[in-house]
Design a protein around this motif. Structure first.
Motif, PDB file in Angstrom:
ATOM      1  N   GLY A 315       0.751  -1.251   0.000  1.00  0.00           N
ATOM      2  CA  GLY A 315       0.000   0.000   0.000  1.00  0.00           C
ATOM      3  C   GLY A 315       0.778   1.296   0.000  1.00  0.00           C
ATOM      4  N   GLY A 316       2.075   1.231   0.378  1.00  0.00           N
ATOM      5  CA  GLY A 316       2.828   2.466   0.594  1.00  0.00           C
ATOM      6  C   GLY A 316       2.811   3.476  -0.533  1.00  0.00           C
ATOM      7  N   PHE A 317       2.885   2.977  -1.779  1.00  0.00           N
ATOM      8  CA  PHE A 317       2.933   3.911  -2.901  1.00  0.00           C
ATOM      9  C   PHE A 317       1.588   4.036  -3.613  1.00  0.00           C
ATOM     10  N   VAL A 318       0.525   3.563  -3.002  1.00  0.00           N
ATOM     11  CA  VAL A 318      -0.816   3.709  -3.600  1.00  0.00           C
ATOM     12  C   VAL A 318      -1.746   4.464  -2.660  1.00  0.00           C
ATOM     13  N   LEU A 319      -1.818   4.034  -1.411  1.00  0.00           N
ATOM     14  CA  LEU A 319      -2.805   4.616  -0.501  1.00  0.00           C
ATOM     15  C   LEU A 319      -2.701   6.143  -0.344  1.00  0.00           C
ATOM     16  N   PRO A 320      -1.476   6.714  -0.192  1.00  0.00           N
ATOM     17  CA  PRO A 320      -1.428   8.178  -0.061  1.00  0.00           C
ATOM     18  C   PRO A 320      -2.063   8.870  -1.269  1.00  0.00           C
ATOM     19  N   PHE A 321      -1.875   8.294  -2.459  1.00  0.00           N
ATOM     20  CA  PHE A 321      -2.412   8.915  -3.660  1.00  0.00           C
ATOM     21  C   PHE A 321      -3.890   8.587  -3.851  1.00  0.00           C
ATOM     22  N   ALA A 322      -4.288   7.352  -3.483  1.00  0.00           N
ATOM     23  CA  ALA A 322      -5.712   7.003  -3.583  1.00  0.00           C
ATOM     24  C   ALA A 322      -6.520   7.908  -2.653  1.00  0.00           C
ATOM     25  N   HIS A 323      -5.928   8.179  -1.494  1.00  0.00           N
ATOM     26  CA  HIS A 323      -6.566   9.073  -0.515  1.00  0.00           C
ATOM     27  C   HIS A 323      -6.767  10.450  -1.140  1.00  0.00           C
ATOM     28  N   LYS A 324      -5.712  10.947  -1.818  1.00  0.00           N
ATOM     29  CA  LYS A 324      -5.800  12.271  -2.468  1.00  0.00           C
ATOM     30  C   LYS A 324      -6.880  12.270  -3.547  1.00  0.00           C
ATOM     31  N   LEU A 325      -7.006  11.124  -4.237  1.00  0.00           N
ATOM     32  CA  LEU A 325      -7.974  11.049  -5.331  1.00  0.00           C
ATOM     33  C   LEU A 325      -9.410  10.921  -4.836  1.00  0.00           C
ATOM     34  N   GLY A 326      -9.575  10.837  -3.494  1.00  0.00           N
ATOM     35  CA  GLY A 326     -10.920  10.805  -2.951  1.00  0.00           C
ATOM     36  C   GLY A 326     -11.465   9.428  -2.623  1.00  0.00           C
ATOM     37  N   TYR A 327     -10.642   8.380  -2.808  1.00  0.00           N
ATOM     38  CA  TYR A 327     -11.114   7.045  -2.417  1.00  0.00           C
ATOM     39  C   TYR A 327     -11.190   6.974  -0.892  1.00  0.00           C
ATOM     40  N   PRO A 328     -12.135   6.182  -0.361  1.00  0.00           N
ATOM     41  CA  PRO A 328     -12.285   6.138   1.099  1.00  0.00           C
ATOM     42  C   PRO A 328     -11.201   5.279   1.733  1.00  0.00           C
ATOM     43  N   ILE A 329     -10.111   5.910   2.149  1.00  0.00           N
ATOM     44  CA  ILE A 329      -9.003   5.169   2.741  1.00  0.00           C
ATOM     45  C   ILE A 329      -8.921   5.510   4.226  1.00  0.00           C
ATOM     46  N   PRO A 330      -9.031   4.518   5.119  1.00  0.00           N
ATOM     47  CA  PRO A 330      -8.922   4.800   6.554  1.00  0.00           C
ATOM     48  C   PRO A 330      -7.479   5.141   6.908  1.00  0.00           C
ATOM     49  N   PRO A 331      -7.243   5.727   8.108  1.00  0.00           N
ATOM     50  CA  PRO A 331      -5.879   6.090   8.491  1.00  0.00           C
ATOM     51  C   PRO A 331      -4.972   4.865   8.513  1.00  0.00           C
ATOM     52  N   PHE A 332      -3.713   5.031   8.071  1.00  0.00           N
ATOM     53  CA  PHE A 332      -2.866   3.852   7.923  1.00  0.00           C
ATOM     54  C   PHE A 332      -1.392   4.100   8.215  1.00  0.00           C
ATOM     55  N   ASP A 333      -0.967   5.352   8.453  1.00  0.00           N
ATOM     56  CA  ASP A 333       0.473   5.617   8.499  1.00  0.00           C
ATOM     57  C   ASP A 333       0.946   6.080   9.879  1.00  0.00           C
ATOM     58  N   PHE A 334       2.067   6.814   9.920  1.00  0.00           N
ATOM     59  CA  PHE A 334       2.661   7.215  11.185  1.00  0.00           C
ATOM     60  C   PHE A 334       1.827   8.223  11.956  1.00  0.00           C
ATOM     61  N   THR A 335       0.793   8.790  11.319  1.00  0.00           N
ATOM     62  CA  THR A 335      -0.055   9.717  12.060  1.00  0.00           C
ATOM     63  C   THR A 335      -0.941   8.957  13.037  1.00  0.00           C
ATOM     64  N   VAL A 336      -1.033   7.645  12.862  1.00  0.00           N
ATOM     65  CA  VAL A 336      -1.843   6.831  13.783  1.00  0.00           C
ATOM     66  C   VAL A 336      -1.049   6.572  15.049  1.00  0.00           C
ATOM     67  N   LYS A 337      -1.667   6.845  16.191  1.00  0.00           N
ATOM     68  CA  LYS A 337      -0.966   6.655  17.463  1.00  0.00           C
ATOM     69  C   LYS A 337      -0.707   5.170  17.688  1.00  0.00           C
ATOM     70  N   GLY A 338       0.491   4.845  18.135  1.00  0.00           N
ATOM     71  CA  GLY A 338       0.794   3.455  18.454  1.00  0.00           C
ATOM     72  C   GLY A 338       1.642   2.746  17.409  1.00  0.00           C
ATOM     73  N   VAL A 339       1.691   3.314  16.183  1.00  0.00           N
ATOM     74  CA  VAL A 339       2.495   2.703  15.131  1.00  0.00           C
ATOM     75  C   VAL A 339       3.971   2.899  15.457  1.00  0.00           C
ATOM     76  N   THR A 340       4.744   1.805  15.540  1.00  0.00           N
ATOM     77  CA  THR A 340       6.170   1.943  15.841  1.00  0.00           C
ATOM     78  C   THR A 340       7.048   1.664  14.631  1.00  0.00           C
ATOM     79  N   SER A 341       6.533   0.913  13.645  1.00  0.00           N
ATOM     80  CA  SER A 341       7.343   0.673  12.446  1.00  0.00           C
ATOM     81  C   SER A 341       6.444   0.412  11.253  1.00  0.00           C
TER      82      SER A 341
END
Lengths: 543, 410
Positions: A315-341
């Motif tokens: 997902g790394g190189f698709v989800l950020p852009f799919a999100h921009k394009l308006g697809y319904p993508i739930p939070p998935f990256d380092f902005t989510v609390k608790g993600v360590t890697s």
């Protein structure tokens, strides 16, 4: 105080007398042996219970049954013979091809003439353009366009090795920029990430995952003193976590997914104990292209103070852009609390050369546990960031060239195309009444099964038509991982699929030389250890 | 030492392997059904290399098998992991230990840290070779393997492989021979008449071997090979996963997906050179390295470490700070390796050095003179750091320093 002391003393004396009186009824030898025997039995019971705890009651019973059955003369050799039959079937034909393969260096080298030989070998490869699930993510022919560009970049830096940063500073910079640019895509500059995101390039998704697990293991050992580490993942999480568990002596717990085929947060919580070092969420998972509930998993990990790895290999190189394009993508990256890697592959939708991936950590404190420092070697002081020592700088240069030549707009455009193609495929499959889509795909993977046909027979027909799809289990299904290669052939795919379904509907039953019976059988064998052996024997015969 | 291929990176052999890589840049041997050409290249590279290392000799047993990996470190990691799991099955060892010489590569430390194995590093003997007696003393019921290098990276000296093989065999433990540097030189050096002791699968007791194609094999960076005496041992290298909803999965090495381009490049390199090509290259680098050894011996302030068997020449000094010499040589554009115990430098001779042996010796003589006349660290040099780290008794602190250094670099 004195009273207390003396009454305690007299209590002890009375106890001693009555205990000795009671015990004098028994033989001294029995008194000696009883505790010893109890200890021996307790140890045996403890071993048995820990085996059951480790492998589950069912697996233990099956293991005991299989071991006893194999003791009957003739049974073991029968089982081995049947196993060999399956392995031979899987390798069907490939063995005979190997007989005329070289086994020694030619006396005189071919020089530049070897290129002709290679062209000949290449021409005999199957037609792969637009026909493979995943596999080749770059669009077009392999001798033009984007491929040409990254090949040129690779060739320019084919002599480099980032182990020697002082000599090849350009490659050092390329690597740092690839990591930073990717981290930025995954929220590193967002306030919620903490501003300390750091990471390294690796040789692929498996290495990124292995490193994340190793680092989490060592970090949690320091943080909580855990010496018998365990990790919990969903049934849909990649097989690389099993590899990590086997390599690094970590107990792995695979938890069934919920009805939506997502990671089951409640069930995962139930498996957390004082030895748990980490949990994993996939965005999306490889089997069905579905994003796990990353936010809930993050909260869970945070509340227990354990590591949480988000698998963004796909997902790394698709989800950020799919999100921009308006697809319904739930939070998935380092902005989510608790993600360590996080792990993410540049060589999938990043369109970089094969052999390039990235592992990222929330902060330097965690990442330091990834490094290996060696001080007692007479070869000098040595410190290594990832699994490899020497590495091909060419691939790093190729990855940098890929990202820089595409830019955000390039990735946005590509994402638009593949999301549309994959939605078209999803819609087309829904129209085939014999098939059903698995869950609700969030990204460019579409998994489908059937309750009226054997889906693996459909796979065999599709293979005949030149398609290479992925065979999944639990439930038995197939998937196609949509790439730029598929954009021009969506209609052809759906047409072939419709035909394959019709063929199987009219002529149910395995086709000769098909793999359906093997996939079906392996799924049914209760002795999973035997399935593992089958796989190992198959691999042993292949290489 | 960094570049093993001769000539410029834009011509000749480099050009050839770049073309081979580009032709197969789209391939991935994870998908063997799609890219059968790459599957064949890989199998042939492994078989041809195994043949160089005695696989067809009767003494080897005729069951040698192996795989291509991403580099020497991966080959070593796999050999260690495989030995650990094999010995767990064979002897029930659950607290594995391994014994290696002080000169054995740092990748064994990495393996020990990754796979929870206790590592024992044993000082070398007076000839800078693995000390067989001392190694024997460290073997206990938890020992799973010992290691011999042919040659060792620091000083280019071959360990007593036959004795180590007998030792391992007598205890029923694994014995890994590190041929990462030597694999593509020693077979040819032996043919050329150089005195090379036995080092390959013909030695009794050897259970695994690692050898880098991307060093003296002149293949693209990212290609190495790990070999095992038989299939029974090698099966423990594979990882089979049956409970994943993504399907039945079995993986031979560390990686999942791999760049088929590099495998194609390695095949092209070996096939383009052939035995004659490697023989000729070996002749050149052995001669160059003997010339360098001779030239260094003539510099009275320096001494050669041990008796180099191959194309590495390590040298130290009892009258100057050798790391100051290194700083001067860096200033002249040379990138040598700094070693410790004893403090020394080495040059790993490749085809790149063949035309510049005289220049190297000349620069070295000058550097020695400069340091002799002006002893003391130069500004910006690394000598004080190397020197200090060697003297710190708290090795944990040195490890932290290295980790912090790496953390700041990337």
């Amino acid at each position: 105080m004195e009273d207390y002391f003396s009454s305690f003393n007299s209590f002890l004396a009375r106890f001693r007398v009555s205990a000795n009186l009671f015990l004098s009824k028994f033989e001294p030898l029995a008194l000696l042996l009883a505790p010893l025997l109890t200890l021996v039995i307790a140890r045996a019971l403890h071993s048995l219970l820990s085996v059951v705890h480790d492998r589950g009651l069912k697996a233990t019973l099956i293991g005991v049954f299989m071991t006893s059955v194999k003791l009957i003369p003739g049974v073991k050799s029968y089982i081995d013979a049947e196993k060999q039959k399956v392995v031979d079937k899987l390798q069907s034909g490939s063995k005979s091809k190997r007989e005329d393969w070289r086994t020694e260096l030619p006396t005189t080298g071919f020089g530049a003439g070897i290129i002709e030989e290679m062209k000949d070998a290449k021409s005999k490869d199957v037609d792969w353009q637009g026909k493979c699930s995943g596999t080749v993510y770059i669009g077009g022919s392999e001798s033009e366009g984007h491929f040409s560009l990254i090949n040129e970049a690779c060739s320019m830096f084919a002599h480099t090795n980032p182990l020697h940063l002082d000599v090849f500073q350009s490659v050092g910079r390329f690597e740092a920029e690839v990591v930073a640019m990717t981290a930025d895509l995954l929220g590193s500059k967002d306030k919620a990430s903490g501003g300390q995101i750091c990471g390294n390039m690796t040789s692929g998704g498996t290495e990124s995952i292995l490193l994340a697990v190793k680092t989490s293991r060592d970090y949690m050992k320091m943080k909580k003193g855990i010496t018998k580490p365990e990790m919990i993942i969903a049934e849909s999480a990649h097989s690389a976590y099993d590899k990590a568990a086997q390599y690094f002596n970590i107990k792995l717990r695979r938890v069934l997914v919920n009805k939506e085929f997502k990671a089951d947060v409640k069930a995962i919580r139930q498996h957390i104990n004082r030895n748990t070092i980490m949990i994993v969420g996939s965005a999306p998972g490889f089997p069905h292209g579905i994003i796990d509930p990353i936010e809930e998993l993050g909260k869970l990990a945070d509340s227990y103070g354990i590591c949480f790895h988000v698998d963004l290999c796909l997902g790394g190189f698709v989800l950020p852009f799919a999100h921009k394009l308006g697809y319904p993508i739930p939070p998935f990256d380092f902005t989510v609390k608790g993600v360590t890697s996080v792990s993410t592959d540049v060589h999938k939708y990043g369109l970089a050369p094969k052999g390039t991936s990235i592992v990222l950590y929330r902060n330097h404190e965690i990442r330091k546990h990834q490094f290996v420092a060696v001080t007692e070697w007479s070869g000098g002081l040595y410190v290594s960031p990832t699994i490899a020592g020497s590495r091909p700088g060419a691939l790093i240069a190729g990855a940098w060239a890929a990202m820089m030549s595409l830019g955000q707009q390039g990735y946005l455009e590509n994402t638009r195309k593949i999301m549309e193609a994959s939605k078209m495929i999803e819609k087309g499959i829904k129209e085939i009444s014999e098939l059903f889509i698995i869950g609700k795909p969030d990204m460019t993977l579409v998994a489908f099964g059937s309750s009226v046909l054997d889906i693996f027979e459909v796979n065999d027909i599709m293979s005949r038509k030149g398609w290479h799809l992925n065979a999944l289990q639990r439930p038995n299904s197939l998937h196609i991982c949509v790439t730029l290669q598929h954009v021009p052939v969506v209609d052809t795919f759906l047409q072939d699929l419709r035909e394959a379904v019709q063929t199987v509907k009219e002529n149910p039953g395995p086709i000769s030389g098909g793999l359906a019976p093997i996939y079906g059988a392996a799924g049914k064998i209760p002795d999973r250890g035997m399935v593992q052996e089958l796989l190992v024997n198959y691999m042993d015969g292949t290489c | 030492m960094l570049r093993y291929i001769g000539g410029s990176e834009s011509e000749g052999h480099f050009s050839l392997i770049n073309e081979a890589c580009s032709m197969f840049a789209h391939t991935n041997p994870l998908h063997l059904d799609v890219f059968q050409s790459v599957g064949r290249f890989e199998a042939e590279v492994v078989a041809m290399t195994a043949d160089l290392l005695g696989s067809k000799e009767k003494a080897s047993g005729g069951q040698i098998c192996g795989n291509m990996t991403s580099g020497g470190t991966e080959s070593i990691l796999l050999a260690v992991k495989t030995s650990r799991d094999y010995m767990k099955m064979k002897k029930g060892i659950t607290k594995p230990e391994m014994v290696i010489a002080e000169s054995a590569h740092s990748a064994y430390d990495k393996a020990a840290q990754y796979f929870n194995i206790k590592l024992r590093r044993v000082p070398v003997n007076k000839e800078f070779k693995a000390d067989v007696k001392a190694i024997r003393q460290h073997i206990n019921r938890n020992t799973i393997m010992i290691v011999g290098s042919a040659p060792g990276f620091p000083h280019g000296i071959i360990d007593p492989i036959e004795e180590l093989g007998k030792l391992a065999d007598s205890y029923g433990i694994c014995f890994h021979v590190d041929l990462c540097l030597g694999g593509f030189v020693l077979p040819f050096a032996r043919k050329l008449g150089y005195p090379i002791p036995p080092f390959d699968f013909t030695v009794k007791g050897v259970t695994s071997v690692s050898t880098d194609v991307h060093k003296y094999g002149l293949a693209p960076k990212g290609t190495s090979i790990v070999l095992y005496r038989n299939h029974e041992i090698r099966k423990h290298q594979f990882v089979a996963v049956t409970e994943w909803s993504g399907g039945l999965y079995v993986s031979p090495t560390i990686a999942g997906s791999r760049p088929g381009a590099l495998i194609a490049g390695a095949w092209a390199a070996m096939m383009a050179l052939g035995q004659e090509g490697y023989l000729e290259n070996t002749r050149k680098i052995m001669e160059a390295s003997k010339m360098i050894e001779k030239g260094i011996k003539e510099i009275s302030e320096l001494f050669i470490i041990g008796k180099p068997d191959m194309t590495l020449v390590a040298f130290g000094s009892s009258v100057l700070d050798i790391f100051e010499v290194n700083d001067i040589m860096s200033g002249k554009g040379w990138h040598l390796n700094a070693l410790q115990r004893p403090n020394s430098l080495h040059i790993c001779v490749t085809l790149q050095h063949v035309p510049v042996v005289d220049t190297f010796l000349h620069d070295l003589k000058e550097a020695v003179q400069t340091v002799k006349e002006n002893p003391g660290p130069i500004s910006g040099g690394l000598a004080p750091i190397y020197g200090a780290a060697g003297k710190m008794p708290d090795r944990g602190m040195v490890q932290e320093l290295l980790v912090n250094y790496m953390d700041g670099t990337c």
